[in-house]
Every structure is written in structure tokens, then in C-alpha cells.
Design a protein around this motif. Structure first.
Motif, PDB file in Angstrom:
ATOM      1  N   CYS A  22       0.870  -1.217  -0.417  1.00  0.00           N
ATOM      2  CA  CYS A  22      -0.343   0.336   0.174  1.00  0.00           C
ATOM      3  C   CYS A  22       0.885   1.285  -0.426  1.00  0.00           C
ATOM      4  O   CYS A  22       1.695   1.709   0.740  1.00  0.00           O
ATOM      5  CB  CYS A  22      -1.040   0.166   1.449  1.00  0.00           C
ATOM      6  N   GLU A  26      -3.213   5.084   0.472  1.00  0.00           N
ATOM      7  CA  GLU A  26      -3.837   4.647  -0.613  1.00  0.00           C
ATOM      8  C   GLU A  26      -4.025   3.507   0.432  1.00  0.00           C
ATOM      9  O   GLU A  26      -4.447   3.007   2.064  1.00  0.00           O
ATOM     10  CB  GLU A  26      -3.127   3.689  -1.078  1.00  0.00           C
ATOM     11  N   ASP A  30      -7.923  -0.165  -2.653  1.00  0.00           N
ATOM     12  CA  ASP A  30      -7.166   0.453  -4.156  1.00  0.00           C
ATOM     13  C   ASP A  30      -6.608  -0.299  -4.526  1.00  0.00           C
ATOM     14  O   ASP A  30      -5.603  -0.643  -5.642  1.00  0.00           O
ATOM     15  CB  ASP A  30      -6.989   1.807  -3.287  1.00  0.00           C
ATOM     16  N   ALA A  31      -4.870  -0.812  -3.181  1.00  0.00           N
ATOM     17  CA  ALA A  31      -3.987  -1.275  -3.445  1.00  0.00           C
ATOM     18  C   ALA A  31      -4.247  -2.413  -3.908  1.00  0.00           C
ATOM     19  O   ALA A  31      -3.545  -2.968  -4.969  1.00  0.00           O
ATOM     20  CB  ALA A  31      -3.167  -0.980  -2.374  1.00  0.00           C
ATOM     21  N   ARG A  86      -6.481   2.577   5.557  1.00  0.00           N
ATOM     22  CA  ARG A  86      -5.424   2.822   5.182  1.00  0.00           C
ATOM     23  C   ARG A  86      -4.145   2.844   6.141  1.00  0.00           C
ATOM     24  O   ARG A  86      -4.512   2.937   7.240  1.00  0.00           O
ATOM     25  CB  ARG A  86      -4.872   4.242   5.127  1.00  0.00           C
TER      26      ARG A  86
END
Length: 341
Positions: A22, A26, A30-31, A86
Motif C-alpha cells: 500500500c 492508499e 485500492d491497492a 489505510r
């Protein structure tokens, strides 16, 4: 790994583990999608709860979400939403879906035989050089294709994650595919195909005393765990009981001595089951579970050994009216197929 990236292990329900990195700020979702791993996701707003995952190790910023998606009680238990969370450190996350559903699979790895050591009549030490350090959680295993056959065998890493070479303890089974290859055909530089890592038997974040129980080559995952703990340390007592059938089966005790010197609070003892043994401690592992190391049940227990050993430990706990805070185990079959050997 570059500075600023957090390594996240995604553990899927089918035992496959994939690692993602990550970037700063991020989200895990999303990663994951950036790397082609489609974890369950119906929104990206913290509103549906579809991407709920359980954090088994590490810290994260939970982000914003509504209570219908994640309750306060669930959050307190370590759950988070991948579309919002996150990472603030490296994480280990349990994903409530199979790797196939998430359109991923165990990684295919290329390796070469670096060395084969005959540790005893019953045990080989295999060292594998890979193109880059293999990512795995200490305690996990990898499948190794047996050269010259269409079959693979599963072996726990005995080396710590990130080591320059992957190390394994392999039981010498007369007539066994891998045993025959190692004793008769293996040469330095021979190509090996590995698939993994896999397995739900791995070291969790240590929050209380730990009891490790190893039988035979079931010592391998504990050597990996201890290698990691030598790097990170621990403020909890950790005790290992390592049992084998015959005196000659005891291997890697020098590695255990080294771990005891490096890890504050770590201790170990060995025992041999054979009545003909001259070892100071005879009998099965279950006969050497001292109250001092059981902590009245406030202990995380890890066990790797043959099925009979796992069943015997369970019976012993029941007979002593003991219920460990957590009990993680790995059974292995003699052939090495379908389990860790």
C-alpha cells in the motif's frame, strides 16, 4: 520494499496468501485492485460493508463509514472496511472470500537447489535459492513440485521471511518421491517450481504468553517464527516443547539454542518418545506440559505435528480442564501430500 510502503498480507478462506504494498494514504481496496486482486466490493464509500476484513496484526486508520456497514463492536474486535482502511504499519488481514472469487491465486515461484543437508537418517535440510526473497508469514508453507514427476509436496518454511534463501526441514520417507529426489537425484542448481505461500498456521501478533508444541519435522514452522522473533523481539514468555520418536530424530537444536540466546523470554525443552532413549526427558510432548507454561489457560498455543499428536494434545487439554486463549494447529501427513510434512 520502498520506504513509505506498508506490506499487507491478504489471507483468503482457501488458505492462499497474497501480499500487496500500500502506498502512503492508499486504501487496502485500492491497492488490491491496482494489483489485480478483486476483493469483495460493492461501494467505495463505507456504506455497504461488503469489503469487511479482520485485522489479525498491525494498525490502520479506519477511515469513514456508517454504522450499518461496520458496528462499533466489530471495529473493537479488529474488523475494518478495505475501501476505507489505510495501513499505518504492515498488516495481516483475513478476507472472507476464496482467492478464486477474488480472481487471484497462489503465486508461482522459481527456485534452484542451493544445498541438501542430511541432518539425520530421518531428516533432510533443503536450501532453495529464489530470484528474490519470498514473502510469507512465519509458519506458512509452500508447495514444491518434485522434479521428474507430476506431483508436489507441501513443506513449511524453516527460515524467517525475507531471508536470502528459503529453508525447509523434510522428513526422509523411504521410497517417497521427494526423499528419493533429495537422496539420489538433487544437484546444486537444479530448478524447482514452488507455489505459495499458503496456510492459516502462522504467528499472530503476540499479546500474551505463547506455548509452541512441535513433533518431528513439525519443528520447521517454529524455526521460522523464532527467526522472525529474533528480529522483532517479544515482551511475553515463549516456551517450546519439541518431541521426536528416537534420539537420532532430534535436529536443529543448535538453532534453538541460538534463538534462546537472541530472544528474551524464550525457552525450550526436548523429549524423546522411545523407551530405549537415553535422552534426559523421555515420553511424549503431552507428558511435558508444565503448569508454569500453561498460564492457567491464558496462553496462545501453536502445535505442528502428526494427527495423533494433535489429538493427544487436545485430549490432554480437556483432561486438565484447560482451554487456551487460542489454539492454532497444523497436521501433516506422512507422505507430505495434502498437508505439511
Amino acid at each position: 520494499m520502498s520506504i513509505g510502503l506498508n506490506n499487507v498480507a491478504l489471507n483468503f478462506e482457501d488458505g492462499v496468501t497474497r501480499f500487496i504494498a500500500c502506498r502512503p494514504g492508499e486504501t487496502v481496496a485500492d491497492a488490491s485492485y491496482r494489483l489485480g486482486i478483486n476483493i469483495p466490493l460493492d461501494c467505495r464509500d463505507g456504506a455497504c460493508g461488503t469489503c469487511r476484513v479482520h485485522c489479525e496484526s498491525g494498525r490502520f486508520d479506519p477511515g469513514h463509514y456508517i454504522e450499518d456497514a461496520l458496528s462499533d463492536e466489530e471495529a473493537a474486535q479488529g474488523y475494518g472496511l478495505a475501501c476505507q482502511m489505510r495501513p499505518e504499519t504492515d498488516l495481516v488481514l483475513a478476507v472472507a472470500a476464496s482467492s478464486e472469487v477474488c480472481k487471484t491465486r497462489a503465486a508461482a515461484l522459481k527456485g534452484r537447489v542451493a544445498s541438501v543437508r542430511r541432518l539425520s537418517d530421518t531428516t533432510f535440510g533443503l536450501s532453495v535459492e529464489t530470484e528474490e526473497p519470498v514473502g510469507f508469514l512465519p509458519g506458512q508453507y509452500v508447495n514444491i513440485a518434485v522434479p521428474g514427476s507430476a506431483q508436489a509436496r507441501s513443506y513449511s518454511f524453516s527460515s524467517a521471511p525475507g531471508s536470502a534463501r528459503a529453508e525447509f526441514l523434510i522428513r526422509n520417507i523411504p521410497g517417497g518421491l521427494m526423499s528419493t529426489f533429495l537422496s539420489e537425484g538433487a544437484r546444486e542448481g537444479d530448478d524447482l517450481d514452488l507455489t505459495g505461500p499458503s496456510g492459516s498456521f502462522y504467528l499472530r501478533e503476540i499479546r500474551r504468553p505463547v506455548l509452541m508444541l512441535a513433533g518431528g519435522t513439525g519443528l520447521a514452522p517454529f524455526l521460522s517464527m523464532l527467526g522472525k522473533l529474533a528480529e522483532t523481539g517479544s515482551d511475553q514468555p515463549i516456551h517450546l516443547v519439541y518431541g521426536v520418536t528416537h534420539d537420532a530424530d532430534l535436529v536443529e537444536t543448535d538453532a534453538l539454542e541460538d534463538a534462546a540466546a537472541k530472544i528474551p523470554g524464550f525457552s525450550f525443552e526436548t523429549c524423546v518418545a522411545s523407551s530405549e532413549s537415553r535422552h534426559p526427558k523421555r515420553g511424549y510432548v503431552t507428558e511435558h506440559l508444565a503448569d508454569a507454561h500453561l498460564h492457567g489457560g491464558d496462553v496462545d498455543t501453536y502445535l505442528c505435528g502428526p494427527p495423533a499428536m494433535v489429538d493427544a494434545v487436545r485430549r490432554t487439554f480437556a483432561e486438565r480442564a484447560l482451554s487456551p486463549a487460542s489454539f492454532h494447529f497444523e497436521k501433516f501427513a506422512a507422505s507430505g501430500a495434502g498437508g505439511v510434512a
